[in-house]
Design an enzyme around this catalytic site. Structure first.
Site, PDB file in Angstrom:
ATOM      1  N   CYS A 119       0.822  -1.228   0.000  1.00  0.00           N
ATOM      2  CA  CYS A 119       0.000   0.000   0.000  1.00  0.00           C
ATOM      3  C   CYS A 119       0.851   1.271   0.000  1.00  0.00           C
ATOM      4  CB  CYS A 119      -0.959  -0.005   1.184  1.00  0.00           C
ATOM      5  SG  CYS A 119      -2.028  -1.438   1.168  1.00  0.00           S
ATOM      6  N   HIS A 252      -3.323   7.259   2.629  1.00  0.00           N
ATOM      7  CA  HIS A 252      -3.732   5.951   2.109  1.00  0.00           C
ATOM      8  C   HIS A 252      -5.157   5.676   2.559  1.00  0.00           C
ATOM      9  CE1 HIS A 252      -3.943   1.854   1.039  1.00  0.00           C
ATOM     10  NE2 HIS A 252      -3.715   1.354   2.239  1.00  0.00           N
ATOM     11  N   ASN A 282     -10.042  -0.078  -0.133  1.00  0.00           N
ATOM     12  CA  ASN A 282      -8.582  -0.017  -0.099  1.00  0.00           C
ATOM     13  C   ASN A 282      -8.038  -0.558  -1.422  1.00  0.00           C
ATOM     14  OD1 ASN A 282      -5.863  -0.398   0.347  1.00  0.00           O
ATOM     15  ND2 ASN A 282      -6.117  -1.254   2.393  1.00  0.00           N
TER      16      ASN A 282
END
Ligand code: UT7
Length: 325
Positions: A119, A252, A282
């Protein structure tokens, strides 16, 4: 004369198939997996995610996002002299998704490679591109985050399969006489490999081990909150700025509660935070450039503003980039 790097165009792309929580909950119920819309929204802030159609790969999503970013920057793909793709769901074991994207874009000769920091992949890729531009090794970079996490989800594991989606975001980063990127800060700690991983691998023509995403959500949550704050403070200190100088926090997009905590620790109100996790879940390395592009295209994020980009992910990896748009 000192060279800086500056973002001159942003782009993003979400595959057309959108699943709301209600649709995903119904699909999972059909497979005997119990979850509910309330839990997903309350614990994560996610309301919908996009899944790529069969056969659509990270490079396909990256291509659309890249075209949008190139168009926004007014740059032709042939002018690009560096391509970096942050991805943990590459099209193939090799060649890199960056090389596959390069072929699809019709660019020849630019160095092209993937960065694998899960990520944090886009933050890592942007930091590497910034360093290469400041060193004079590149002048016009295409920096992409692209993922098809739907391919590595275990749809029998309700603790992870409701969290992730597919997508891509991209920026064109060009050499500039004025900054641009003000400060970067990257870290990793390999002692935490087990808390977020896809442990399987390819060997002897077979996939050995577990090829699906496994996460200790609570452990990741606790670590994420601390390291994001450290990275944010580090880039502010390096640039000689304070949190109040930040116009937009673009974190994020994993969980709204982590984002709220990051903003709270910096004493930034939530109306200074770009939130897209509700719309695409996500998307790992794609999440920060997707959110950045959403902010730009909605007219909230404006040239001249100071942006804090930050991410955390498997590895464990984390980092932040402070920049002037
Ligand atoms: O992108 C890389 C970074 N990744 C992240 O940032 C993820 C970080 N972690 C998180 O976002 C959160 O930890 C999660 C969203 C993954 C989980 O939230 P939580 O508040 O930490 O929940 P939990 O794991 O403590 O689980 C609470 C309860 C459990 O039930 P019991 O044991 O209390 O009875 C779970 O079984 O929630 C249950 N649960 C669910 N219930 C309905 C877990 N998943 C679900 C679900 N639907 N999908």
């Amino acid at each position: 004369m000192k060279i800086y790097s500056r973002i001159t165009g942003t782009g993003s792309f979400l595959p057309p198939r959108r699943l709301t929580n209600a649709e995903l909950v119904a699909e999972l119920a059909g497979q005997g997996i119990e979850t509910n819309e309330e839990w997903i929204v309350e614990r994560t802030g996610i309301r919908a995610r996009h899944f790529a159609a069969d056969g659509v790969c990270s490079s396909d999503l990256a291509l659309e996002a890249s075209r949008n970013a190139l168009q926004a920057a007014g740059v032709d793909a042939k002018e690009i002299d560096l391509i970096i793709v942050g991805t943990s769901t590459p099209d193939m074991v090799f060649p890199s998704t960056a090389c596959i994207l390069q072929g699809k874009l019709g660019n020849q000769g630019a160095p092209a490679f993937d960065v694998q920091a899960v990520c944090s992949g886009f933050i890592y890729a942007l930091t590497v591109a910034d360093a290469m531009i400041r060193s004079g090794a590149a002048k016009k970079a295409l920096v992409v985050g692209a993922e098809v996490f739907s391919r590595i989800l275990d749809f029998k594991d309700r603790t992870t399969c409701v969290l992730f989606g597919d997508g891509a975001g991209a920026v064109v980063l060009e050499a500039s006489k004025t900054p641009g990127i003000l400060a970067t800060d990257l870290h990793a700690d390999g002692k935490y490999t087990d808390i977020l991983c896809v442990p399987g691998h390819v060997s002897g023509g077979q996939v050995l081990g577990d090829p699906l995403l496994r996460m200790d959500g609570q452990a990741v949550f606790k670590l994420a909150v601390g390291v994001l704050d450290e990275a944010a403070r580090a880039v502010l200190a390096k640039a000689g700025l304070v949190a109040a100088d930040v116009d937009w926090l673009i974190p994020h997009q994993a969980n709204i509660r982590i984002m709220q905590s990051a903003a709270r620790k910096l004493k930034l109100p939530m109306d200074k935070v770009i939130v897209t996790v509700d719309q695409h879940g996500n998307t790992s390395a794609a999440s920060v450039p997707l959110a950045l592009d959403a902010g730009v295209r909605s007219g909230r994020v404006l040239p001249g503003q100071t942006l804090m980009l930050e991410a955390v992910g498997g590895g464990f990896t984390w980092g932040a980039v402070l920049l002037k748009l």
